[in-house]
Design a protein around this motif. Structure first.
Motif: not given
Ligand SMILES: NC(=O)CC[C@H](N)C(=O)O
Length: 466
Positions: A208, A259, A322
């Protein structure tokens, strides 16, 4: 709790014998409390049949435990008196691939006379699933799991003794980058293998955005199954991590300002097996019933945040731009809308569904699925509608432009969302006074506990709770 028939008891004994022969010594009976902590009582193989018949004792006071294991009280629950029984769902007993000798089963909670405990979150999820079925509505759900993986410091090193030592990530490289997969290929293979042998259908796995962050998603199913599955996924990732000398954090905010980890909920609706996301006569394929259901969910989102974003740390994650969906709006394939409509290719039977982005893994997933169903069914009953879809990132629009388009920010504090839950008549009715009151008490206690603390302190204190 209906008592087990002679035939069921015989089947239970067979199951226990089979597990014993497979080398299972303990079965972990888990349930998730209102603070999102998976709590457990384990029974050895020879006690499993007895546990299915009589349950295993556990205090009702866990309904008012906070995530730091402090105890608060609600109008209905508190204090040391009383007992509940945990009943394992034997249809879901699963030997655990990364914990040899162990099996897992999710549990329902009943009182000692066999009546459902009114604050049992898993039965709440089941009641709402049945309520949907009474309306002829089929609902399939699935959670995504995000986590950040770090190295466990060597015992005896300064880092092991220092809770503020910087996190040591076992992989480097860019977001979504193959570098991370190459570096951790054994670990990631073991995760897929463990989940798969445990009967979970892994849809995809990828690095991610944040440092050390990964995501895995598993196939959708019945809402209670979806909540069970996300518990099993999380504990499996945790166990595989431990076997690799790693530690997984599912906390909403691992490092303040970066994030965070979401736990997005995907859902699709059908009537008599016909998808309500594939209506040829409707805009975006959304049948009128699906529009009303999703409209109800969107309306209820501020209150739903008290269930799906239950920690002060949740609100550090909920930042615009985010991909966490912090605005109360929907959009077609819009990753900045709280409700993302996924249309997919017209001939893809799995393509049409919706995703709720704000929720995180500090949430009790049974409360989340139950409350989303309750909100959707309320929308259906009262003919809710969806406003105009939003495209683009509302976070980059000025306040005035957002106001002009009617785009509202979701609650930015736990106190705000708890206030909305307190006032939500549909959620109070669906949850019942005992569960609703216990959840609110826990939310108020969590908010009070962190009042006045800085973002870094909140993130550091909650990092290893989920
Ligand atoms: N791929 C994504 O949708 C990332 C989501 C993000 N990390 C969140 O906090 O929700």
């Amino acid at each position: 709790m209906e008592s087990r028939s002679a035939q069921q008891s015989a089947q239970d004994r067979q199951l226990a014998a089979r597990l014993d022969a497979e080398g299972v010594r303990n079965t972990a009976l888990t349930w998730v409390d209102n603070a999102g902590i998976t709590r457990v009582k384990a029974v050895p193989a020879h006690r499993l049949e007895q546990a299915a018949r009589r349950g295993v004792g556990m205090s009702p006071v866990f309904d008012v435990f906070t995530s730091d294991d402090a105890i608060t009280e609600s109008p209905h629950i508190g204090g040391p008196d009383g007992d509940l029984r945990l009943f394992p769902d034997l249809d879901r007993v699963t030997p655990l691939a990364a914990q040899p000798g162990w099996a897992w089963a999710p549990a329902d909670r009943y009182d000692q006379l066999g009546a459902p405990h009114p604050a049992c979150q898993r039965q709440f999820a089941r009641r709402m699933t049945e309520r949907a079925a009474e309306h002829g509505l089929g609902v399939r759900m699935g959670f995504e799991t995000e986590w950040v993986v770090t190295r466990v410091p060597e015992p005896g090193t300064p880092a092991a003794a220092d809770p503020d030592a910087p996190l040591d990530f076992p992989c480097a490289g860019p977001a979504y980058g193959m570098t991370r997969v190459v570096e951790l290929s054994d670990y990631l293979r073991d995760i897929t293998e463990a989940l798969t042998v445990q009967g979970l259908d892994v849809l995809q796995l990828h690095p991610e955005y944040a440092a050390g962050q990964f995501e895995v998603s598993t196939a959708a199913g019945d809402p209670v199954r979806a909540a069970d599955d996300v518990v099993l996924v999380r504990e499996t990732v945790r166990a595989v991590s431990a076997r690799h000398g790693l530690r997984a954090s599912f906390a909403p905010t691992v490092v303040a300002g970066l994030v965070g980890n979401g736990c997005h909920l995907h859902l699709s609706l059908d009537r008599d097996g016909r998808s309500l996301h594939r209506d040829p006569a409707a805009a975006h394929g959304l049948a009128p019933e699906a529009t009303a259901f999703l409209g109800g969910v969107l309306e209820a989102l501020p209150a739903l945040l008290a269930l799906g974003c239950p920690s002060p740390a949740s609100y550090l994650r909920l930042q615009p731009s985010h991909w966490a969906g912090v605005f109360q709006c929907w959009g077609v394939e819009n990753r900045e809308a709280a409700l993302r409509l996924i249309t997919g290719a017209p001939d893809d039977p799995d393509g049409g569904h919706a995703e709720l982005k704000p929720f995180d893994a500090a949430a009790n997933p049974y409360l989340v699925v139950g409350a989303v169903l309750a909100a959707g069914l309320h929308g259906l009953a009262f003919g809710s509608v969806l406003p105009e879809p939003v495209s683009g990132d509302p976070g980059v629009l000025g306040v005035r432009e957002r106001g002009r388009r009617g785009i509202v920010r979701l609650p930015t504090t736990l106190t705000d969302s708890a206030d909305r839950l307190e006032k939500s008549a549909p959620l109070r009715e669906a949850m019942g006074e005992v569960l609703h009151g216990a959840v609110l008490a826990v939310r108020r206690a969590e908010a009070a506990r962190f009042a006045g603390e800085g973002d870094e302190e909140i993130a550091a204190e909650t990092r290893w709770r989920w």
